[in-house]
Design a protein around this motif. Structure first.
Motif, PDB file in Angstrom:
ATOM      1  N   ARG A 145      -9.546  -4.591   0.819  1.00 41.86           N
ATOM      2  CA  ARG A 145      -8.711  -3.508   0.313  1.00 41.86           C
ATOM      3  C   ARG A 145      -7.606  -3.190   1.326  1.00 41.86           C
ATOM      4  N   GLY A 146      -6.365  -3.052   0.821  1.00 47.30           N
ATOM      5  CA  GLY A 146      -5.215  -2.843   1.676  1.00 47.30           C
ATOM      6  C   GLY A 146      -4.713  -1.415   1.656  1.00 47.30           C
ATOM      7  N   LEU A 147      -4.204  -0.984   2.796  1.00 49.78           N
ATOM      8  CA  LEU A 147      -3.696   0.385   2.917  1.00 49.78           C
ATOM      9  C   LEU A 147      -2.355   0.544   2.195  1.00 49.78           C
ATOM     10  N   ASN A 148      -1.666  -0.562   1.952  1.00 48.64           N
ATOM     11  CA  ASN A 148      -0.374  -0.502   1.272  1.00 48.64           C
ATOM     12  C   ASN A 148      -0.513  -0.642  -0.245  1.00 48.64           C
ATOM     13  N   TRP A 149      -1.763  -0.710  -0.720  1.00 51.11           N
ATOM     14  CA  TRP A 149      -1.968  -0.911  -2.155  1.00 51.11           C
ATOM     15  C   TRP A 149      -3.222  -0.177  -2.631  1.00 51.11           C
ATOM     16  N   ASP A 150      -4.392  -0.789  -2.466  1.00 50.27           N
ATOM     17  CA  ASP A 150      -5.633  -0.217  -3.002  1.00 50.27           C
ATOM     18  C   ASP A 150      -5.960   1.144  -2.399  1.00 50.27           C
ATOM     19  N   LEU A 151      -5.721   1.295  -1.099  1.00 45.58           N
ATOM     20  CA  LEU A 151      -6.071   2.521  -0.381  1.00 45.58           C
ATOM     21  C   LEU A 151      -4.873   3.441  -0.170  1.00 45.58           C
ATOM     22  N   LEU A 152      -3.774   3.164  -0.840  1.00 46.72           N
ATOM     23  CA  LEU A 152      -2.573   3.971  -0.664  1.00 46.72           C
ATOM     24  C   LEU A 152      -2.879   5.436  -0.975  1.00 46.72           C
ATOM     25  N   PRO A 153      -2.603   6.336  -0.026  1.00 48.19           N
ATOM     26  CA  PRO A 153      -2.991   7.738  -0.227  1.00 48.19           C
ATOM     27  C   PRO A 153      -2.095   8.463  -1.230  1.00 48.19           C
ATOM     28  N   ASP A 171       1.287   3.775  -9.099  1.00 46.46           N
ATOM     29  CA  ASP A 171       2.117   2.739  -9.701  1.00 46.46           C
ATOM     30  C   ASP A 171       1.337   1.442  -9.863  1.00 46.46           C
ATOM     31  N   ARG A 172       1.835   0.596 -10.757  1.00 46.22           N
ATOM     32  CA  ARG A 172       1.354  -0.768 -10.926  1.00 46.22           C
ATOM     33  C   ARG A 172       2.502  -1.588 -11.471  1.00 46.22           C
ATOM     34  N   PRO A 173       2.685  -2.822 -11.046  1.00 40.70           N
ATOM     35  CA  PRO A 173       1.943  -3.647 -10.095  1.00 40.70           C
ATOM     36  C   PRO A 173       2.267  -3.278  -8.637  1.00 40.70           C
ATOM     37  N   PRO A 174       1.828  -4.084  -7.670  1.00 44.03           N
ATOM     38  CA  PRO A 174       2.091  -3.754  -6.263  1.00 44.03           C
ATOM     39  C   PRO A 174       3.583  -3.695  -5.928  1.00 44.03           C
ATOM     40  N   HIS A 175       4.373  -4.554  -6.547  1.00 39.35           N
ATOM     41  CA  HIS A 175       5.825  -4.533  -6.336  1.00 39.35           C
ATOM     42  C   HIS A 175       6.491  -5.262  -7.501  1.00 39.35           C
ATOM     43  N   TRP A 201      -5.834  -1.811 -12.620  1.00 40.99           N
ATOM     44  CA  TRP A 201      -5.727  -1.503 -11.182  1.00 40.99           C
ATOM     45  C   TRP A 201      -4.384  -0.854 -10.877  1.00 40.99           C
ATOM     46  N   TYR A 202      -4.355   0.030  -9.900  1.00 39.56           N
ATOM     47  CA  TYR A 202      -3.107   0.690  -9.527  1.00 39.56           C
ATOM     48  C   TYR A 202      -3.157   1.114  -8.061  1.00 39.56           C
ATOM     49  N   ALA A 203      -2.014   1.470  -7.525  1.00 36.55           N
ATOM     50  CA  ALA A 203      -1.921   1.871  -6.124  1.00 36.55           C
ATOM     51  C   ALA A 203      -2.756   3.127  -5.868  1.00 36.55           C
ATOM     52  N   GLY A 204      -3.711   3.010  -4.949  1.00 35.25           N
ATOM     53  CA  GLY A 204      -4.546   4.159  -4.589  1.00 35.25           C
ATOM     54  C   GLY A 204      -5.865   4.235  -5.323  1.00 35.25           C
ATOM     55  N   VAL A 249       5.455  -6.884   4.719  1.00 34.30           N
ATOM     56  CA  VAL A 249       5.861  -5.539   4.299  1.00 34.30           C
ATOM     57  C   VAL A 249       4.720  -4.550   4.524  1.00 34.30           C
ATOM     58  N   SER A 250       3.509  -4.945   4.164  1.00 33.61           N
ATOM     59  CA  SER A 250       2.347  -4.074   4.378  1.00 33.61           C
ATOM     60  C   SER A 250       2.155  -3.774   5.853  1.00 33.61           C
ATOM     61  N   ALA A 251       2.319  -4.793   6.691  1.00 32.42           N
ATOM     62  CA  ALA A 251       2.171  -4.592   8.139  1.00 32.42           C
ATOM     63  C   ALA A 251       3.247  -3.665   8.672  1.00 32.42           C
ATOM     64  N   SER A 252       4.473  -3.808   8.159  1.00 27.17           N
ATOM     65  CA  SER A 252       5.589  -2.975   8.632  1.00 27.17           C
ATOM     66  C   SER A 252       5.414  -1.511   8.245  1.00 27.17           C
ATOM     67  N   HIS A 253       4.725  -1.268   7.136  1.00 31.68           N
ATOM     68  CA  HIS A 253       4.530   0.112   6.662  1.00 31.68           C
ATOM     69  C   HIS A 253       3.159   0.665   7.027  1.00 31.68           C
ATOM     70  N   TYR A 254       2.413  -0.076   7.847  1.00 32.32           N
ATOM     71  CA  TYR A 254       1.039   0.323   8.145  1.00 32.32           C
ATOM     72  C   TYR A 254       0.975   1.664   8.870  1.00 32.32           C
TER      73      TYR A 254
END
Length: 360
Positions: A145-153, A171-175, A201-204, A249-254
């Motif tokens: 699970r990713g913080l930029n998608w599944d676990l997005l607060p 939102d859905r999809p991831p991008h 599935w959706y962000a968060g 992108v996920s790493a840059s926004h971590y």
């Protein structure tokens, strides 16, 4: 004669203590007149845990470490049997999004009921030595699970990178691709599966599921901590980052996502100042130059506990640098199943939490 027997008993206890073996076979039940101190464990597969418990004959298992190498002596009694801690309740949920996959633990904490472990035993030992209050170790998380998608607060906004809009909360999809001139206001296209039906599935969604089941345990407290008179959210533990390291992108926004996650979790549990301890990925070393994504994630994890950068986190957020504690492998291989890595990281996280609690 009575004096001789008493002296021998004291001597036996001293010998056992000198050898490092637990002498209380799990200790006494906690003072149940006190509120249960709840520590919530979140993240992805590192927190779920992949450390193998047995067999005793195999190096790297918990049984080998404890019963052959004589490490982590607090896990066994003087006869070498797994102890059951009567002052710590271990509760675990594994949700996939908002659907419960399994709930493998709801018992007094013992390695006897585990085939694999995460950092929870090392964490719990530090906590139980620091208080006589009842403790609940409440773990709710799922692997991959990713913080930029599944676990997005909650509250996270869409953002634009090149011609890609990255999902905000719900939102859905991831991008999705857009004309950059139109910006992030462009709604996402329908996200359909192979059957042509919308993907659920959706962000968060994993953020929601993890917190939902943790709150469920607290709402039915006596089912999960018999005899409890109430509870206090005493702290949070977080071990995550593997999924985000595969995407630039996920790493840059971590870092932003991590800061928002800490604030959001505290808000959702109405515990605005509850201590928060997180751990880095074991394979990532300070000064990493070969893997830019891992370097960014490590930098973000270290940054949140830097009071110069985040003064609101001073004294209530701590980062455990786990590279020196890891005995090989990486987060994607669950550290080759080496239970000692999970125990070492757990002890370090537990000590960090105790320090934050004393500061508080």
């Amino acid at each position: 004669m009575k004096r001789l027997i008493s002296s021998l008993a004291v001597l036996a206890v001293m010998v056992l203590a000198t050898n490092g073996w637990a002498t209380d076979a799990g200790g006494q039940p906690a003072d149940m007149s006190k509120s249960v101190k709840v520590f919530i464990l979140l993240g992805q597969s590192n927190m779920v845990g992949g450390g193998r418990v047995g067999p005793e004959t195999k190096d790297g298992t918990l049984e080998h470490a404890v019963k052959v190498e004589k490490k982590y002596p607090y896990l066994v009694d003087k006869l070498g049997n797994w102890v059951t801690w009567k002052d710590v309740r271990y509760v675990q949920f594994i949700p996939s999004g908002t659907r419960l996959v399994s709930a493998p633990h709801n018992e007094w904490m013992t390695a006897a009921r585990c085939s694999t472990i995460g950092p929870e035993f090392g964490i719990a030992e530090c906590l139980r030595q620091a208080t006589d209050a009842p403790i609940m170790v409440l773990k709710s998380c799922c692997g991959n699970r990713g913080l930029n998608w599944d676990l997005l607060p909650p509250g996270s906004k869409r953002y634009l990178v090149g011609d890609q809009v990255y999902a905000g909360y719900k939102d859905r999809p991831p991008h999705w691709t857009v004309d950059p001139a139109k910006g992030v206001a462009t709604d996402p296209p329908p996200w359909l599966g192979k059957n042509g039906k919308p993907i659920g599935w959706y962000a968060g969604i994993q953020y929601e599921g993890d917190l939902h089941f943790a709150k469920q345990a607290l709402a039915d407290l006596n089912k999960y901590y018999p005899g409890a008179k109430g509870y206090t959210i005493a702290g949070f533990f977080f071990w995550q980052g593997d999924r985000d390291r595969y995407d630039a992108v996920s790493a840059s926004h971590y870092e932003k996502n991590l800061v928002d996650y800490i604030k959001s979790v505290r808000k959702d549990f109405n515990a605005p100042k509850a201590p928060f301890v997180l751990a880095t990925l074991g394979q990532t070393v300070k000064g990493e130059t070969k893997n830019a994504n891992e370097a960014k994630i490590l930098a973000a994890q270290l940054a949140v506990s830097d009071p110069a950068k985040y003064p609101e986190f001073k004294g209530n957020v701590a980062t455990v640098y786990t590279h020196p504690l890891s005995l090989g492998g990486g987060s994607n291989s669950h550290y080759n199943g080496n239970a000692e890595t999970y125990m070492n990281v757990g002890e370090a996280m537990g000590k960090a939490m105790v320090k934050l609690l004393k500061n508080k």
